[in-house]
Design an enzyme around this catalytic site. Structure first.
Site, PDB file in Angstrom:
ATOM      1  N   GLY A  34      37.108  43.065  42.156  1.00 61.02           N
ATOM      2  CA  GLY A  34      37.358  43.534  43.520  1.00 61.02           C
ATOM      3  C   GLY A  34      37.647  42.376  44.455  1.00 61.02           C
ATOM      4  N   SER A  50      41.399  41.757  45.907  1.00 68.26           N
ATOM      5  CA  SER A  50      42.475  42.074  46.858  1.00 68.26           C
ATOM      6  C   SER A  50      42.082  43.199  47.807  1.00 68.26           C
ATOM      7  CB  SER A  50      43.731  42.501  46.099  1.00 68.26           C
ATOM      8  OG  SER A  50      44.116  41.508  45.186  1.00 68.26           O
ATOM      9  N   GLU A  85      41.266  33.413  35.120  1.00 68.22           N
ATOM     10  CA  GLU A  85      42.270  34.499  35.023  1.00 68.22           C
ATOM     11  C   GLU A  85      43.637  33.930  34.663  1.00 68.22           C
ATOM     12  OE1 GLU A  85      42.803  36.682  38.720  1.00 68.22           O
ATOM     13  OE2 GLU A  85      43.497  38.425  37.596  1.00 68.22           O
ATOM     14  N   GLU A 135      55.417  33.035  43.509  1.00 68.14           N
ATOM     15  CA  GLU A 135      55.625  32.139  44.661  1.00 68.14           C
ATOM     16  C   GLU A 135      54.353  31.321  44.919  1.00 68.14           C
ATOM     17  OE1 GLU A 135      56.375  35.438  44.752  1.00 68.14           O
ATOM     18  OE2 GLU A 135      58.550  35.241  44.674  1.00 68.14           O
TER      19      GLU A 135
HETATM   20  C1  LIG Z   1      49.373  45.199  37.935  1.00 65.71           C
HETATM   21  C2  LIG Z   1      48.483  44.592  38.983  1.00 65.71           C
HETATM   22  C3  LIG Z   1      47.128  44.516  38.760  1.00 65.71           C
HETATM   23  C4  LIG Z   1      46.292  43.970  39.743  1.00 65.71           C
HETATM   24  N1  LIG Z   1      44.946  43.936  39.510  1.00 65.71           N
HETATM   25  C5  LIG Z   1      44.114  43.452  40.451  1.00 65.71           C
HETATM   26  C6  LIG Z   1      42.692  43.473  40.255  1.00 65.71           C
HETATM   27  O1  LIG Z   1      42.190  43.931  39.213  1.00 65.71           O
HETATM   28  N2  LIG Z   1      41.895  43.021  41.250  1.00 65.71           N
HETATM   29  C7  LIG Z   1      42.407  42.503  42.396  1.00 65.71           C
HETATM   30  O2  LIG Z   1      41.623  42.084  43.237  1.00 65.71           O
HETATM   31  N3  LIG Z   1      43.753  42.473  42.631  1.00 65.71           N
HETATM   32  C8  LIG Z   1      44.599  42.937  41.684  1.00 65.71           C
HETATM   33  N4  LIG Z   1      45.962  42.940  41.899  1.00 65.71           N
HETATM   34  C9  LIG Z   1      46.463  42.482  43.205  1.00 65.71           C
HETATM   35  C10 LIG Z   1      47.178  41.131  43.167  1.00 65.71           C
HETATM   36  O3  LIG Z   1      46.272  40.084  42.981  1.00 65.71           O
HETATM   37  C11 LIG Z   1      47.932  41.019  44.516  1.00 65.71           C
HETATM   38  O4  LIG Z   1      48.898  42.064  44.553  1.00 65.71           O
HETATM   39  C12 LIG Z   1      48.613  39.665  44.662  1.00 65.71           C
HETATM   40  O5  LIG Z   1      47.666  38.638  44.815  1.00 65.71           O
HETATM   41  C13 LIG Z   1      49.605  39.639  45.849  1.00 65.71           C
HETATM   42  O6  LIG Z   1      48.984  40.078  47.000  1.00 65.71           O
HETATM   43  P1  LIG Z   1      49.651  41.222  47.904  1.00 65.71           P
HETATM   44  O7  LIG Z   1      49.971  42.389  47.020  1.00 65.71           O
HETATM   45  O8  LIG Z   1      48.757  41.465  49.060  1.00 65.71           O
HETATM   46  O9  LIG Z   1      51.031  40.626  48.392  1.00 65.71           O
HETATM   47  P2  LIG Z   1      51.267  39.626  49.619  1.00 65.71           P
HETATM   48  O10 LIG Z   1      50.216  38.551  49.576  1.00 65.71           O
HETATM   49  O11 LIG Z   1      51.366  40.436  50.861  1.00 65.71           O
HETATM   50  O12 LIG Z   1      52.659  38.984  49.255  1.00 65.71           O
HETATM   51  C14 LIG Z   1      53.906  39.650  49.514  1.00 65.71           C
HETATM   52  C15 LIG Z   1      55.031  38.724  49.107  1.00 65.71           C
HETATM   53  O13 LIG Z   1      54.993  37.523  49.923  1.00 65.71           O
HETATM   54  C16 LIG Z   1      54.952  36.370  49.102  1.00 65.71           C
HETATM   55  N5  LIG Z   1      54.107  35.350  49.734  1.00 65.71           N
HETATM   56  C17 LIG Z   1      52.889  35.547  50.306  1.00 65.71           C
HETATM   57  N6  LIG Z   1      52.389  34.381  50.768  1.00 65.71           N
HETATM   58  C18 LIG Z   1      53.302  33.426  50.463  1.00 65.71           C
HETATM   59  C19 LIG Z   1      53.369  32.008  50.661  1.00 65.71           C
HETATM   60  N7  LIG Z   1      52.391  31.366  51.259  1.00 65.71           N
HETATM   61  N8  LIG Z   1      54.454  31.358  50.210  1.00 65.71           N
HETATM   62  C20 LIG Z   1      55.480  32.002  49.574  1.00 65.71           C
HETATM   63  N9  LIG Z   1      55.481  33.349  49.373  1.00 65.71           N
HETATM   64  C21 LIG Z   1      54.393  34.044  49.792  1.00 65.71           C
HETATM   65  C22 LIG Z   1      54.325  36.837  47.800  1.00 65.71           C
HETATM   66  O14 LIG Z   1      54.683  35.985  46.723  1.00 65.71           O
HETATM   67  C23 LIG Z   1      54.915  38.232  47.663  1.00 65.71           C
HETATM   68  O15 LIG Z   1      56.204  38.162  47.091  1.00 65.71           O
HETATM   69  C24 LIG Z   1      46.825  43.473  40.954  1.00 65.71           C
HETATM   70  C25 LIG Z   1      48.210  43.563  41.173  1.00 65.71           C
HETATM   71  C26 LIG Z   1      49.034  44.109  40.211  1.00 65.71           C
HETATM   72  C27 LIG Z   1      50.502  44.192  40.468  1.00 65.71           C
END
Ligand SMILES: Cc1cc2nc3c(=O)[nH]c(=O)nc-3n(C[C@H](O)[C@H](O)[C@H](O)COP(=O)(O)OP(=O)(O)OC[C@H]3O[C@@H](n4cnc5c(N)ncnc54)[C@H](O)[C@@H]3O)c2cc1C
Length: 381
Positions: A129, A131, A246, A364
């Protein structure tokens, strides 16, 4: 780096290989791909129990907590032999790959005794837990609150994209325990029993049609203070430990899965008479991609065995396996055409691979880490 196996490693490999020959269920992937996600998970959980009972789960974990006490190289041999034998993956992926190792690193003796063996035996499944709707790449923006009330924390907030939360017995939860704090300070890492009143799990539908991940809501969830991992207010450091595990370990699991699928693609191309030069070039490129990831993993292990510390390979591996798998899944679709859409495994894997470059930190973010911490370039934000 010397890739020659020692006599001890060779004996380990041969014993494991012979056990796998006798125990890996035949044709399980095709049979289980038609199951519901819940049935498939129950099957994988049963398989993990078989592996544990035979003494093969947690190869590099301490024997005191149910592991085999072997080396990281033997752990790598285990993963490769599992792939070679076409064995099912182990159900408790997050417990085994990231949360168990974090408990080994930061847990008290009581926590290690309480949690580790049940992770290995799959008696307790774990989810992660971290994100939240406004805290993904910017994990330090976590808003889920944990307010101290005597010998408990009271948790309120929301997590999202929580893989396997619907199956999980426990959750590794990053919370903000100091409401006045900002960013990396004031975070606390809690081990939360998912059956505690106030935990509400709502599955999210993915494009594969499955609901592997979920939203999880916490309403006045009471967590005993003995379930703080790594000390109150030290959650950021502990969370970084989980992320390092991870990025380093999930890659190996995906690398061996992709390797097994490359072999399947070659066999399917043969069956279907696909043998033109372009097909050969594409499959060979996928195989080379996969070998690069495998060798990068071995290099990471070699560094840890020599220095005791993980290097930058975790982020390099994360980019490597996720982007290599996406490229390979596109090749499978191109070569097999409409057949790929009716092949349950290739159809599913193509759709699922889109998430690879997001989960465990986006490409990224990994490139930012490599740019800043390996190449010494300035911080990008
Ligand atoms: C299949 C799957 C399983 C997952 N399982 C888990 C889980 O078990 N537990 C958990 O906690 N989370 C989980 N996640 C969540 C995952 O860790 C997040 O989706 C990920 O860290 C990206 O965060 P976000 O979705 O909020 O995107 P954002 O952080 O909002 O990013 C959106 C876009 O902006 C880009 N971006 C953001 N900041 C920057 C920067 N500083 N420089 C350049 N580009 C940037 C990103 O690369 C992305 O393309 C999972 C996600 C997926 C797809």
């Amino acid at each position: 780096m010397d890739l020659t196996l020692t006599p001890q490693e060779t004996a380990f490999r041969d014993e494991l290989r012979s056990w796998l020959q006798r125990n890996v269920p035949t044709n399980w992937e095709a049979d289980r791909r038609r199951d519901s996600m819940q049935e498939r998970f129950a099957f994988l959980r049963g398989w993990q129990k078989t592996v544990f009972d035979a003494g093969w789960a947690g190869v590099a974990w301490p024997t005191a907590y149910g592991g085999r006490g072997a080396t990281l190289m033997e752990q790598a041999i285990f993963t490769e032999e599992m792939a070679r034998a076409g064995a099912p993956q182990l159900a408790n992926t997050l417990g085994l790959s990231l949360i168990g190792p974090t408990i080994i690193q930061y847990g008290t003796d009581a926590q290690k005794t309480r949690f580790l063996q049940n992770i290995l035996s799959a008696d307790e499944i774990w989810c992660q837990g971290f994100s939240e709707p406004n805290a993904g790449s910017d994990l330090a923006n976590v808003r889920t609150r944990a307010d101290r009330d005597g010998d408990h924390f009271v948790v309120n907030g929301q997590k999202v994209w929580t893989s396997w939360a619907w199956a999980a017995d426990w959750c590794a939860l990053v919370t903000r325990s100091d409401p006045a704090s900002q960013k990396h300070a004031g975070l606390t890492y809690l081990l939360v029993d998912m059956k505690t009143p106030g935990v509400d799990v709502r599955p999210l539908k993915q494009m594969t049609g499955e609901s592997e991940f979920c939203e999880v809501f916490f309403h006045d969830v009471r967590v005993p203070v003995e379930h703080v991992l790594g000390g109150e207010g030290h959650g950021w450091q502990v969370a970084l430990g989980t992320l390092a595990h991870e990025r380093a370990t999930l890659g190996v699991i995906f690398q061996v899965q992709t390797r097994r699928q490359i072999d399947r693609l070659v066999a399917t191309c043969r069956e279907r008479g696909i043998d033109d030069a372009v097909a050969r070039q594409k499959v060979a490129a996928a195989y080379i991609d996969n070998e690069v990831v495998r060798l990068t993993h071995l290099r990471a292990i070699s560094r840890i065995m020599q220095t005791g510390k993980p290097g930058p390979e975790g982020s390099i591996l994360k980019i490597g396996w996720s982007e290599a798998n996406q490229r390979f899944q596109i090749v499978a679709q191109e070569l097999l055409g409409a057949h790929a859409d009716v092949d349950e495994e290739f159809a599913y894997s193509y759709l699922r691979s889109r998430g690879n470059t997001i989960e465990a930190g986006t490409s990224e973010i990994q490139r930012n880490i490599v740019a800043q911490h390996v190449l010494g370039l300035p911080k990008s934000y």
